[in-house]
Design an enzyme around this catalytic site. Structure first.
Site, PDB file in Angstrom:
ATOM      1  N   CYS A   2     113.189   8.600 -10.768  1.00 34.28           N
ATOM      2  CA  CYS A   2     112.531   7.568 -11.567  1.00 34.28           C
ATOM      3  C   CYS A   2     112.130   8.114 -12.929  1.00 34.28           C
ATOM      4  O   CYS A   2     111.885   9.308 -13.088  1.00 34.28           O
ATOM      5  CB  CYS A   2     111.280   7.091 -10.857  1.00 34.28           C
ATOM      6  N   ARG A  27     119.370  10.735 -15.414  1.00 36.97           N
ATOM      7  CA  ARG A  27     118.733  11.214 -14.193  1.00 36.97           C
ATOM      8  C   ARG A  27     119.094  10.372 -12.969  1.00 36.97           C
ATOM      9  O   ARG A  27     118.771  10.731 -11.850  1.00 36.97           O
ATOM     10  CB  ARG A  27     117.213  11.176 -14.367  1.00 36.97           C
ATOM     11  N   TRP A  75     114.583   5.001  -9.025  1.00 33.10           N
ATOM     12  CA  TRP A  75     115.520   5.573  -8.037  1.00 33.10           C
ATOM     13  C   TRP A  75     114.855   5.268  -6.711  1.00 33.10           C
ATOM     14  O   TRP A  75     113.781   5.804  -6.402  1.00 33.10           O
ATOM     15  CB  TRP A  75     115.662   7.069  -8.304  1.00 33.10           C
ATOM     16  N   ASN A 101     106.038   7.086 -10.638  1.00 31.53           N
ATOM     17  CA  ASN A 101     107.026   8.059 -10.133  1.00 31.53           C
ATOM     18  C   ASN A 101     106.358   8.832  -9.018  1.00 31.53           C
ATOM     19  O   ASN A 101     105.177   9.182  -9.135  1.00 31.53           O
ATOM     20  CB  ASN A 101     107.405   9.080 -11.215  1.00 31.53           C
ATOM     21  N   GLY A 102     107.117   9.164  -7.970  1.00 29.11           N
ATOM     22  CA  GLY A 102     106.544   9.950  -6.887  1.00 29.11           C
ATOM     23  C   GLY A 102     106.515   9.148  -5.600  1.00 29.11           C
ATOM     24  O   GLY A 102     107.146   8.092  -5.492  1.00 29.11           O
ATOM     25  N   GLU A 481     128.571  27.923   3.623  1.00 26.05           N
ATOM     26  CA  GLU A 481     128.041  27.272   2.430  1.00 26.05           C
ATOM     27  C   GLU A 481     128.090  28.218   1.224  1.00 26.05           C
ATOM     28  O   GLU A 481     128.436  27.799   0.111  1.00 26.05           O
ATOM     29  CB  GLU A 481     126.607  26.784   2.702  1.00 26.05           C
ATOM     30  N   LYS A 485     130.067  27.303  -2.179  1.00 27.43           N
ATOM     31  CA  LYS A 485     129.400  27.264  -3.496  1.00 27.43           C
ATOM     32  C   LYS A 485     130.198  28.105  -4.490  1.00 27.43           C
ATOM     33  O   LYS A 485     130.436  27.693  -5.619  1.00 27.43           O
ATOM     34  CB  LYS A 485     127.962  27.811  -3.433  1.00 27.43           C
ATOM     35  N   GLU A 488     133.955  26.503  -5.184  1.00 28.07           N
ATOM     36  CA  GLU A 488     134.083  25.199  -5.839  1.00 28.07           C
ATOM     37  C   GLU A 488     133.713  25.247  -7.314  1.00 28.07           C
ATOM     38  O   GLU A 488     134.211  24.455  -8.099  1.00 28.07           O
ATOM     39  CB  GLU A 488     133.283  24.126  -5.097  1.00 28.07           C
ATOM     40  N   HIS A 504     140.503  39.568  14.577  1.00 28.62           N
ATOM     41  CA  HIS A 504     141.600  38.741  15.080  1.00 28.62           C
ATOM     42  C   HIS A 504     142.543  38.296  13.954  1.00 28.62           C
ATOM     43  O   HIS A 504     143.216  37.281  14.083  1.00 28.62           O
ATOM     44  CB  HIS A 504     141.020  37.538  15.838  1.00 28.62           C
ATOM     45  N   LYS A 603     131.315  13.732  -7.579  1.00 32.17           N
ATOM     46  CA  LYS A 603     130.023  13.836  -6.885  1.00 32.17           C
ATOM     47  C   LYS A 603     130.025  13.008  -5.606  1.00 32.17           C
ATOM     48  O   LYS A 603     129.428  13.377  -4.618  1.00 32.17           O
ATOM     49  CB  LYS A 603     128.900  13.382  -7.833  1.00 32.17           C
TER      50      LYS A 603
HETATM   51  C1  F6R Z   1     129.654  20.703  -2.161  1.00 30.93           C
HETATM   52  C2  F6R Z   1     129.393  19.276  -1.999  1.00 30.93           C
HETATM   53  C3  F6R Z   1     130.261  18.509  -1.074  1.00 30.93           C
HETATM   54  C4  F6R Z   1     129.455  17.416  -0.354  1.00 30.93           C
HETATM   55  C5  F6R Z   1     130.424  16.524   0.448  1.00 30.93           C
HETATM   56  C6  F6R Z   1     129.678  15.454   1.202  1.00 30.93           C
HETATM   57  O1  F6R Z   1     128.781  21.293  -3.055  1.00 30.93           O
HETATM   58  O2  F6R Z   1     128.531  18.720  -2.633  1.00 30.93           O
HETATM   59  O3  F6R Z   1     130.900  19.331  -0.151  1.00 30.93           O
HETATM   60  O4  F6R Z   1     128.523  18.016   0.470  1.00 30.93           O
HETATM   61  O5  F6R Z   1     131.358  15.927  -0.408  1.00 30.93           O
HETATM   62  O6  F6R Z   1     129.025  14.599   0.318  1.00 30.93           O
HETATM   63  P1  F6R Z   1     127.854  13.671   0.795  1.00 30.93           P
HETATM   64  O7  F6R Z   1     126.743  14.550   1.240  1.00 30.93           O
HETATM   65  O8  F6R Z   1     127.505  12.849  -0.408  1.00 30.93           O
HETATM   66  O9  F6R Z   1     128.383  12.852   1.937  1.00 30.93           O
END
Ligand code: F6R
Length: 608
Positions: A2, A27, A75, A101-102, A481, A485, A488, A504, A603
């Protein structure tokens, strides 16, 4: 997240509010609104959707004349994105108007009390409680009403408030949600973030927790919650608009990493009550929880990795069998969901096509689906039988960090709740777990503040070709993970392996200088892990270890060690992931990659 803008001065307020809100669009938001005092009463326009809609509805602000106003981009948290849930919110006779906000954590309790006193609510938001509470306490003295509600509200808030019968004043207050104010040419302005005010002033006052501001066109006074006046110094902002959007951080990813302590706190604190875990949105009685025979977790990418972590946690802590699957696999494999299976789908965006399809498939097979979702009102949130939100706020960087951390917390909370109800954890164990959970935000912050050490290490590996991550148990999930990170955002090839699998096949890939990141946070597996590290070390690998403080034994098998603070065996992922996120980040920026928008990635993956 927000955004708030407020203005009082000699100019028309609405165009300034719209302009300020447009600087906060980056944002993320789902609705917007403004309210302006027109000389007689307060006018308000708000609507779901983009700011453009609001701009059109008000003809660029022209239809809302007046020189005092507040505006907001929302948001969604409590209540779906809609016109009626958009801010601002009025009290009963439209004489007090509020933007917020909050999260007001005790809003349901307050709402019930206000309803008993005859207050009618028109939205599903926690913010409307603020407007009615102000109305309840208001007796002609705005400052007093503001301090009174501060004593009643729990949670976080930044508020902008106008009282119709004090039209030459604008009030603002904050607790755990940012707020700044500044003098402009011919007026004063408030905002939740710097970008909204940069066009008007570069000298701002940062409002601290539980401070109140009373502004007129040309004065600005600050008070404590006890109505004591405070002196404040303004700060000069040198950032350009680009830096300001990122809160002064170089990238959204770094900013969001730094928001992890808050995302963690916001996700657990509304659910910890009097030493117990209360997850109202689960809509499950203790009997329902006891009837669960199996948990099936379905997700993609990083969300899938949080699922794998939670498998270890649920199974060990609650003694409940858990299966974890990738949504893209689950949806096409004719899964068997026996009676008593609870399906949990995890998604930041709530729009991931495969996860949504898996949810629908599960429901068709007769299972109840719990969604762990970050975006309120998203498709998964709407279609799941029950939704437990992660309160990470909008994530802008493509690579997830804070939503991942919030998902872990949501899953720990569920595991703790289930374990307690099933009699696998007693009251004193629960007390310890809660204590450890409450310590996580400060521990994460400490790890983030040690970023220099990781940056120096990352700079040595900018030219790496392959990086392997190894771990056992939860540490394997952390490795998955950490590896994602890195690859990617830096485009360095990387794999994660369960350390026991090395022999293996994978170990043949290790050669002189190959970087192997070993994660060892599970005490009962230290020895096994150290053997694996020795195995790769003797074949020429450079071994980076991430382990618990005090595990100095590891130094005989590692070339470089990063220690994480003490927590219990279940929560280590929340800490160990921080140096790994930083490692990926610093390698990527060292290689000149666009960390916030890595190539080929989106995203929200709304297509298969
Ligand atoms: C990696 C990343 C992706 C998401 C995946 C699922 O940094 O962001 O691997 O975790 O695409 O996305 P959501 O959580 O939006 O279903």
């Amino acid at each position: 997240m927000c955004g708030i803008v407020g203005y009082i001065g000699n100019k028309q307020a609405a165009p300034i509010l719209l302009d300020g809100l447009s600087k906060l669009e980056y944002r993320g938001y789902d609705s917007a609104g403004i309210a302006v005092y027109n000389g007689e009463k307060i006018d308000m326009v708000k609507s779901k959707g983009r700011l453009k809609v609001l701009d059109e509805l008000t003809h660029g602000g022209e239809t809302l004349p007046g020189t005092v106003g507040i505006g907001h981009t929302r948001w969604a948290t409590h209540g779906s994105p809609s016109d009626k849930n958009a801010h601002p919110h009025f009290n009963k006779d439209n004489s007090i108007v509020v933007v917020h906000n909050g999260i007001i954590e005790n809003y349901l309790k307050l709402k019930k009390k206000l309803e008993k006193k005859g207050y009618k609510f028109v939205s599903e938001t926690d913010t409307e409680v603020v407007a009615h509470l102000l109305d309840y306490y208001y007796n002609g003295n705005p400052l007093q009403a503001v301090t009174k509600i501060m004593h009643r509200m729990e949670g976080s808030y930044a508020l902008g408030i106008i009282f119709q019968d004090h039209p030459d004043e604008l009030y603002a207050v904050r607790k755990d949600s940012p707020l700044i104010v500044g003098h402009t040419d011919g007026g004063n302005i408030i905002a939740s973030d710097v970008p909204a005010v940069l066009k008007y002033t570069r000298n701002v006052f940062f409002i601290e927790n539980e401070e109140i501001v009373r502004m007129t066109r040309d004065t600005m006074e600050f008070f404590t919650v006890d109505e004591e006046p405070i002196e404040k110094e303004s700060v000069k902002i040198d950032w350009d608009i680009n830096a300001a959007e990122k809160g002064g951080y170089e990238h959204f990813m770094l900013k969001e990493m730094y928001e992890q302590p808050k995302a963690i706190t916001d996700t657990f604190s509304p659910r910890l009550k009097d030493g117990n875990i209360v997850i109202e949105e689960l809509n499950m009685s203790d009997e329902d929880i006891k009837a669960i025979k199996k948990i099936m977790i379905v997700a993609c990418g990083s969300a899938y990795h949080t699922g794998i972590t939670s498998k270890y946690v649920f199974e060990d802590m609650a003694r409940l069998p858990v299966e974890v699957d990738l949504a893209s696999e689950f949806r096409y494999r004719r899964p068997i969901l026996e009676e008593g299976t609870l399906v949990i789908v995890i998604s930041q965006s709530g729009e991931t096509a495969d996860t949504l399809a898996a949810l629908r498939e599960s429901q068709e097979l007769g299972a109840k689906v719990l969604g762990i979702v970050n975006v309120v009102g998203s498709s998964i949130a709407r279609e799941a039988d029950n939704v437990m939100y992660t309160w990470a706020g909008p994530e802008i960087a493509v690579a997830t960090t804070k939503a991942y951390s919030a998902q872990l917390i949501a899953l720990y909370l569920l595991a703790m709740k289930f374990a307690y109800v099933r009699g696998m954890v007693d009251a004193s164990e629960m007390e310890e777990l809660i204590r450890d959970m409450k310590a996580l935000p400060a521990q994460v912050e400490m790890l983030l503040n040690n970023k220099g050490k990781i940056q120096r290490f990352a700079n040595r590996y900018l030219a790496a070709k392959d990086v392997f991550f190894i771990g056992r148990g939860i540490d394997y999930a952390i490795s998955l993970e950490g590896s994602l990170k890195l690859k990617e955002i830096s485009y360095i090839h990387s794999e994660a392996y369960a350390a026991g699998e090395l022999k293996h096949g994978t170990i043949s890939l290790i050669e002189e200088g190959t970087l192997v990141a070993a994660v060892l946070t599970q005490r009962d597996l230290y020895k096994k892990m150290i053997s694996n590290m020795v195995e790769v070390g003797t074949r020429g690998a450079f071994v980076l270890a991430v382990t618990n403080e005090g595990n100095v034994e590891v130094e005989r098998a590692a070339d470089y060690v990063i220690y994480i603070p003490e927590t219990n065996k279940y929560f280590t992922n929340s800490l160990a992931i921080i140096p790994l996120q930083l490692f990926g980040y610093y390698i990527a920026i060292g290689r000149g990659c666009d960390v916030d928008k890595p190539r080929n990635l989106a995203k929200s993956v709304t297509v298969e």
